[in-house]
Scaffold this active site. Sequence first.
Site, mmCIF file in Angstrom:
data_model
loop_
_atom_site.group_PDB
_atom_site.id
_atom_site.type_symbol
_atom_site.label_atom_id
_atom_site.label_comp_id
_atom_site.label_asym_id
_atom_site.label_seq_id
_atom_site.Cartn_x
_atom_site.Cartn_y
_atom_site.Cartn_z
ATOM 1 N N CYS A 59 90.002 40.382 -55.844
ATOM 2 C CA CYS A 59 90.313 39.253 -56.731
ATOM 3 C C CYS A 59 90.157 39.581 -58.204
ATOM 4 O O CYS A 59 90.858 38.995 -59.042
ATOM 5 C CB CYS A 59 89.472 38.034 -56.351
ATOM 6 N N ASP A 60 89.288 40.528 -58.572
ATOM 7 C CA ASP A 60 89.114 40.884 -59.980
ATOM 8 C C ASP A 60 90.439 41.254 -60.637
ATOM 9 O O ASP A 60 90.639 41.036 -61.837
ATOM 10 C CB ASP A 60 88.181 42.086 -60.132
ATOM 11 N N ALA A 61 91.335 41.831 -59.849
ATOM 12 C CA ALA A 61 92.612 42.317 -60.386
ATOM 13 C C ALA A 61 93.445 41.193 -60.993
ATOM 14 O O ALA A 61 94.324 41.457 -61.818
ATOM 15 C CB ALA A 61 93.411 43.012 -59.283
ATOM 16 N N LEU A 62 93.188 39.942 -60.608
ATOM 17 C CA LEU A 62 93.985 38.836 -61.131
ATOM 18 C C LEU A 62 93.643 38.508 -62.584
ATOM 19 O O LEU A 62 94.381 37.771 -63.239
ATOM 20 C CB LEU A 62 93.827 37.601 -60.246
ATOM 21 N N PHE A 63 92.552 39.046 -63.081
ATOM 22 C CA PHE A 63 92.292 39.005 -64.518
ATOM 23 C C PHE A 63 92.925 40.210 -65.203
ATOM 24 O O PHE A 63 93.504 40.086 -66.285
ATOM 25 C CB PHE A 63 90.784 39.010 -64.784
#
Length: 269
Positions: A59-63
């Site tokens: 989920c970090d990749a969505l930032f």
Amino acid sequence: VVGQLYLHIYEKEQDREMIRHTVEQFNQILTANPDNSLEFAGKHIPGVGRACQLRWCWCDALFMSPPTWIKLSLLTGDDRYMAWGDKEFWATHDYLLDPEHSLFYRDSRFFTQRDTQGNKIFWSRGNGWVYAGQVNILRMLPTEHPSYGRYLELYKAMSATFVDTQRDNGLWSVSLLSAAAYPVPETSGSAFMVYGLAWGLNSGHLDTDRYAPAVRKGWSALVNAVDDDGKLGWVQPVGSAPDSVLSSDSHLYGVGAFLLAASQMIHVR
């Protein structure tokens, strides 16, 4: 996320050489158009990580990524980047979002994990990355874009969850549903929450009566976590899941999140 810096400089300087390498790299991704599974598995690939990380399977990749793809389209006029980034955002959303709580699992390894009280595990900073990323998307995405309303709906749903999970001390637990298991403060995830909630107040997307108290309480707690030397403490170290944190822990991403929150708090009335 490094590409975001180059794009920011290019927007001011208008020297195409500043983003030449970024464009080349993104064109390679468009050409490859990876369609692998988002399951957090697979062999290690040098420079990538797990095989699934050819896409946004954590989920970090969505930032880190979608705002870069969108900004690249806005600055170059090439709509392919925005279209690809939008498509991949919603693929990750559909895979990692828990609709019951409007929160994101960090990756597929957490789908079935539970804490000692039986709660689902939703990492604070991981969801903070997602939330702040949505704010950054909404700040630049044209309102007439077909997905704008969907981003805004997700943003509001997550905002409601964050207000409900804020602790009495103004911060959020490292595991959002597990305040009892993780009683210590944590500032990196909390700073992202304050950034997103404060932006919602400033943009008129969130109700003042409901959200302003949470924003002010959160910001006060963040300021109190800065010691006399100016160092922000209680920042959970590098990781991928809820973990221990000490008052002396401080890291660049926590300070960055704090400054994002500050950039909105100066406009809160």
